[in-house]
Design a protein around this motif. Structure first.
Motif: not given
Lengths: 336, 861
Positions: B87-94, B153-154, B156-162, B220-222
């Motif tokens: 969760s933390l990794l996804v949120a931070c990178v995204a 990875t998916t 991260i990109f979905v959240l990052g790109l939206t 918000s990503m979390i």
């Protein structure tokens, strides 16, 4: 005159936006892999029967052919035929002999127009109720915090709003349902949309609170900072010096000046909610567009997806136009 | 880069209370996620040796498992830590991606606007508009499906790109202000290009606001990850994330509030920490008003902690005892039975009703031609008896005289022919039409070439003759299916023109109101041909009621009967002896299996298939759901008939390892070396019991060297994949007997004739011997000969192992004590035609309404 032109431009862009979003939604739902008809027929249906149903539902044609027909029939003249019969089986009557045809949803086995007509009021009602709670909490708590900025109340209010904003809607909803419906028995567990009077109010209370809390967390902080800034302005001091009470100075003068962003945020939230609150509606069995969106996406029901998308994106666009207009009306500074 | 450019920032942040609170919160979460796992058990390993809790639920907190275990008996603390990492990794990178895109677009479009390319600016902002108006759920599902698997990875990109849209607007307006400053104009006048200006002057000026918004973006990503996990479109299990853990614990909120509280606390703590960090950064970068520097007691943390303590500390409410009822032995007429289901019913047309619930309702409205008694023997219904003629190619059906439909019309042979022709009409989307393909003239009628179905003849007013192309011993069983239940003459012959208001049959109840999103109300058919039946006045069934809400409503006395309780609630009720007389487990005709595609590696190798068969141990699953039972043969025991239990799937790890060796892929459990070299995809549907089962099989198969990757897809995609040739390697397969005969399992699931472009034989298994056995069983009417044929068929499947039977579902039914006269067998579930309710003492119908249960359609009438 300039304002009229601005409104016209915003509306035109809004229509374009809805068309664009709808087309993208159609394309996405049509090109996703998977076989929606097989799923609608049940897992045990023989392949030959599934093929036949695909033809009967008109899903064997290419997506662009279906989309073309959908667009050409979207609004058409009924030519005296009643909606819901034969050629016009999937139509709903609009005024002046016009028909609105959003197609036929094979998951619901109903015309999409009929579904939307039925579900939109439920979502709207929930959205309005949630907004009321949000505005009430936002103004009262945010106002208190602004009036006592830096004090104990302020810290408490900000702390609570951060904690509340940090909790996902489904957690708040689950806990409200557990505590107030199950443990205390004060509210119905779910459903109850069709109940009348007091029972209806009790049914809407928990879902509206679930949504309202989340929105209020945002609004409280906005009211606090906007109203706080306004209260610090010299004109408030001047009003007070002329003998106006604290409340009068705050509500009549400061709030009037701070109102534009507050109203705008509320209207935008209302627009977003009118298109359906996915999680909350599902949790409390509120028969709105959010529930329909989930079912439609899960079943890859392109026609139903597009129906919900048209309404939801129109609501968002409309809300943003209204928010802009209200901003112009409430805050002359935005007019240049 | 920022920290180097402003060396004092970290120290300035820590100088504030906000900064220190943030350090404590985020620091402890980091410790939990990255350091603590070194001392914890593996997060995805189930340990079914731990005893269940006293209330039947998953193990509670103990010294070995500090926070207890989840429903699959995995250590909660380990999962919390593993979930935190993701969760933390996804949120931070995204959030980082969103910041880069947002700043790039914002600065870029501002620079474009100032450099005379207003169209580029407009375009960028319109793209932002479209993204903001897109239905997020559809968008994420699409991307997940396109990528084929939702992993970190998916996501991260979905959240990052939206997630960049809001930020880009703020940055753009800030950049526009900077670009109109005098020093920028001076820089441009000195010959600086727009790119140079954007890089040297604009970027540093938008950095502070980006950092502040970026921290809130991480929050918000979390949240977004949690919501996606909740909607089951997030990262695939068994990987834990905080959102998924919340979702999985949802039904356990009453029994084990800690399972909800623990991931909830982590999410709230992360959000609070990030908020504080943002505040501290605003102070440190000088973007906050001076007065906010006042000392702040961490009241928000205290409030959140208090709420959590309340949730965990609140004593759990015990299951209410069964309410006392007056004793009554003779059936009483009247009363409204209240039911609920978590599904929705799309239609009550007998010709098209596709699933268990709608078929159960359809049976209450339309009596069938023949039925089965409790022992699984054919019994009369609208037809009194039948005789075979012409060596099994002709069946003569004698109908019951004097029966009237619900619309008053009298019932006769012509109605049988008309109703069957309606179901098989060329324009009928009936899912069951193909069952009757053996009728003479089926093809001509179904394709529209013949005006009537030649194979169904009206011989006399109450006699129908069925003519078949080939002898078929299963025809009487096919006449028990609802697809061909007689419908009233007033029902339109075209299914498309039939609305629910026009539907009627000859069953004990008629449809009063039907709303696909709300529920259905059936009322008594006073003219039913069995005197005194039914007893009930009405049945109200609400749709889309979540299992948890069903339990709440049952306890409030708002439901008379429930059969879809969550696994935890089933355990809870079964642990309470007071409810035992009012509940029962009903066997079902459902088999769940693992199909292995015999046309594709690795399972074109029979030894690897046998290894799977020996390695899986579904018996542990009864600890997860008390209402499942292990299944060792293709045909569940509830299907009538005597079968020699000589061949059965058994769990034997040594035999599995032996089979792996024979296959040429020896595996050494001690070192973990060897086995099949590639990961194997296992396809199933998310958010079902089958998904939990797959997570357990995954662990069991790993012990013999078969590494399984779960592939969770929507039901549509699942059907498309498992029915397509050379597509799905292995996965869940379920089959529900349409009528109680072993034949319905072997054909179509295992016969070669079911292999085609769209194959119902998911294993693509072809055995000439099995095909011959099935063909013989189809015409054989002698019971003991059939039993021998099916015993041999079981042996073949056991030996070749294309289909590994694992579980059979049972249904846990719970009744209010006042519901009487309801018995359910595997063949007749939800049959309330003989059920009755003990009246509540002195409770007039009006008083009953005040209990809170109002008809969903109160407004309609």
């Amino acid at each position: 005159m300039r304002t009229a032109w601005l409104v016209l431009r915003r509306c035109l862009w809004g229509v374009l936006l809805v068309v664009g979003v709808t087309t993208v939604a159609w394309a996405l739902s049509s090109f996703l892999p998977g076989d929606p008809v097989a799923a609608a027929m049940g897992p045990q249906a023989a392949p030959a029967d599934v093929e036949r149903a695909r033809k009967l539902y008109g899903l064997d044609e290419a997506p662009h052919v279906r989309y073309g027909r959908f667009v050409s029939r979207l609004v058409h003249r009924g030519r005296g035929d009643a909606a819901g019969k034969g050629e016009h089986a999937s139509c709903a009557d609009a005024s002046g002999g016009l028909h609105v045809d959003l197609g036929y949803s094979f998951t619901y086995r109903r015309p999409v127009a009929e579904l939307v007509k039925k579900k939109l009021p439920a979502s709207l009602e929930l959205a309005v109720a949630a907004s009321l709670i949000q505005v009430l909490l936002g103004l009262v708590l945010g106002g208190l915090a602004a009036a006592r900025r830096g004090g104990g109340i302020d810290h408490g209010v900000v702390g609570a709003s951060v904690a509340l904003g940090a909790a996902p809607t489904f957690v708040v909803g689950l806990l409200l349902q557990y505590l107030f419906a199950h443990r205390l028995g004060a509210f119905p567990v779910d459903g109850g949309y069709a109940a009348r009077g007091l029972e209806h109010l009790r049914a809407i209370a928990l879902p509206a609170l679930t949504l309202g809390f989340y929105g209020a967390a945002l609004l409280v902080r906005l009211v606090r900072s906007e109203l706080g800034d306004a209260l610090a302005q010299p004109y408030v001091l001047a009003v007070r010096a002329r003998g106006a009470s604290r409340v009068r100075a705050g509500v009549v003068h400061a709030l009037r000046n701070a109102s534009a962003p507050i109203v705008q945020l509320t209207v935008l939230e209302l627009g977003a909610l009118a298109g359906g609150a996915v999680v909350t509606e599902r949790l409390f069995r509120w028969p709105g567009l959010g529930e329909m969106a989930v079912v439609a996406v899960q079943n890859r029901d392109a026609q139903a997806i597009v129906g919900v998308t048209i309404v939801a994106s129109s609501a968002i666009v409309l809300a943003s136009v209204v928010a802009d207009l209200l901003g112009l009306a409430l805050d002359p500074r935005q007019r240049d | 880069m920022i920290l180097r450019a402003r060396p004092g920032l970290a120290r300035r942040v820590l100088a504030t209370t906000d900064g220190r609170v943030a350090l404590v919160l985020l620091g402890s979460l980091t410790f939990l996620s990255f350091v603590l796992p070194l001392f914890l058990p593996a997060p995805n390993a189930s340990d079914f040796s731990i005893p269940a809790g006293a209330d039947g639920g998953p193990p509670a907190a103990s010294s070995a498992h500090l926070l207890g275990a989840d429903s699959l008996y995995r250590d909660v603390l380990s999962r919390l830590a593993a979930g935190g990492r993701v969760s933390l990794l996804v949120a931070c990178v995204a959030a980082a991606i969103a910041c880069v895109v947002g700043v790039g677009v914002g600065v870029g479009s501002a620079a474009a606007a100032r450099a005379g390319a207003r169209w580029a600016d407009g375009l960028a902002m319109r793209v932002v508009d479209v993204l903001l108006a897109m239905p997020f759920l559809l968008f994420v599902t699409t991307i997940g499906v396109l990528v084929g698997r939702t992993d970190a990875t998916t996501l991260i990109f979905v959240l990052g790109l939206t997630g960049w849209t809001g930020l880009s607007r703020v940055v753009r307006s800030r950049a526009l202000v900077v670009l109109s400053q005098d020093y920028v104009l001076a820089s441009r006048a000195l010959g600086g290009g727009i790119g140079h200006v954007a890089w040297r002057h604009v970027l540093p000026n938008v950095m502070p606001i980006t950092i502040v918004l970026g921290t809130s973006l991480v929050g918000s990503m979390i949240l977004a990850e949690a919501v996606l996990g909740y909607l089951a479109v997030g990262i695939h299990p068994p990987q834990a994330t905080w959102g998924r853990m919340l979702h999985e614990a949802e039904t356990l909120v009453v029994l084990r509030p800690l399972l909800v509280a623990a991931p909830g606390a982590c999410i709230v703590a992360a959000m609070l920490g990030l908020h504080r960090l943002g505040e501290a950064l605003r102070l440190a970068t000088g973007t906050a008003p001076e007065e906010a520097r006042a000392r702040r007691f961490p009241l928000d943390v205290a409030i959140a902690a208090g709420a959590l303590c309340l949730l965990v500390g609140l004593p759990t409410k015990e299951l209410a005892p069964p309410p006392e009822v007056a004793t009554a032995e003779t059936p009483v007429a009247g009363g409204e039975l209240r039911l609920a289901t978590s599904f929705t019913v799309r239609t009550l047309d007998p010709a098209t009703a596709p699933d268990e619930i709608s078929i159960a309702l359809v049976r209450l409205v339309y009596d069938r031609l023949l039925t089965f008694d409790e022992a699984g023997q054919l019994a009369p219904a609208l037809a009194e008896r039948f005789t075979w003629e012409d060596g099994g190619k002709r069946l003569v059906l004698h109908l019951r005289p004097g029966v009237r439909f619900q619309d008053g019309a009298s019932f006769g042979a012509a109605d049988v022919k008309r109703s069957i022709e309606r179901a098989l009409h060329p324009k009928s989307p009936s899912p069951g039409a193909a069952y009757y393909a053996n009728f003479e003239g089926y093809d001509a009628y179904r394709s529209g070439k013949a005006a009537e179905l030649a194979g169904v003849e009206v011989t006399a007013e109450h006699v129908v003759t069925f003519r078949l192309r080939e002898p078929d011993a299963t025809l009487p069983s096919l006449l028990t299916l609802s697809y061909v239940s007689p419908v009233c003459p007033s029902v339109p012959q075209s299914i498309a023109d039939t609305t629910e208001a026009k539907l009627c049959g000859a069953g004990p109840f008629r449809i009063d109101r039907f709303e696909p999103e709300g529920g259905v109300r059936l009322v008594r058919n006073d003219g039913y041909y069995v005197p005194g039946i039914p007893h009930l006045d009405a049945i109200q069934l609400d749709f889309l009621v979540r299992p948890q809400a069903q339990r709440y409503r049952f306890e409030r006395g708002e439901l008379d009967f429930v059969r879809e309780l969550s696994g935890a609630d089933v355990m809870l009720v079964r642990a309470d002896a007071r409810w035992a007389p009012h509940s029962n487990l009903v066997e079902s005709l459902r088999a769940n299996a693992i199909f292995l595609n015999t046309e594709m590696p690795p399972f074109d190798n029979p030894d690897l298939r046998r290894a799977v068969s020996f390695a899986v141990d579904p018996s542990v699953l009864s600890k997860v759901r008390a209402d499942t039972a292990p299944l060792a043969r293709v045909v569940p025991d509830a299907v009538p008939g005597h079968r020699t239990p000589s061949v059965e799937r058994r769990h034997d790890v040594a035999a599995a390892l032996e089979a792996m060796k024979r296959a040429g892929y020896p595996y050494d459990p001690a070192t973990g070396e060897g086995g099949w070299p590639e990961p194997i995809d296992y396809v199933t549907v998310p958010d079902t019991f089958e998904q939990s089962a797959a997570e357990v099989y995954q662990q069991q198969l790993a012990r013999v060297g078969l590494r399984i990757r779960l592939r969770l897809v929507s039901h549509q995609t699942y059907l498309a994949e498992v029915q397509a040739r050379r597509r799905a390697t292995m996965g869940w397969a379920g089959w529900q007997a349409d009528y109680p005969d072993p034949l319905t399992f072997f054909d179509p699931k295992l016969v070669s004739s079911a292999i085609g472009d769209v194959s119902q034989n998911n294993s693509f298994y072809a055995s000439p011997e099995l095909d011959a056995l099935v063909a013989r069983a189809r015409v054989e009417t002698d019971g003991s000969v059939r039993d021998a044929l099916f015993s041999r068929a079981e042996e073949i499947v056991h030996h070749d192992a294309p289909w590994i039977p694992v579980t059979t579902s049972r249904v846990f039914e719970l009744r209010q004590p006042r519901l009487r006269g309801y018995t359910s067998t595997p063949l007749s579930q939800l049959d309330f035609s003989r059920a009755w309710l003990i009246p509540k003492d002195g409770a007039a119908p009006a008083a009953r309404a005040a209990l809170g249960m109002r008809s969903f359609f109160g407004r309609a009438r």
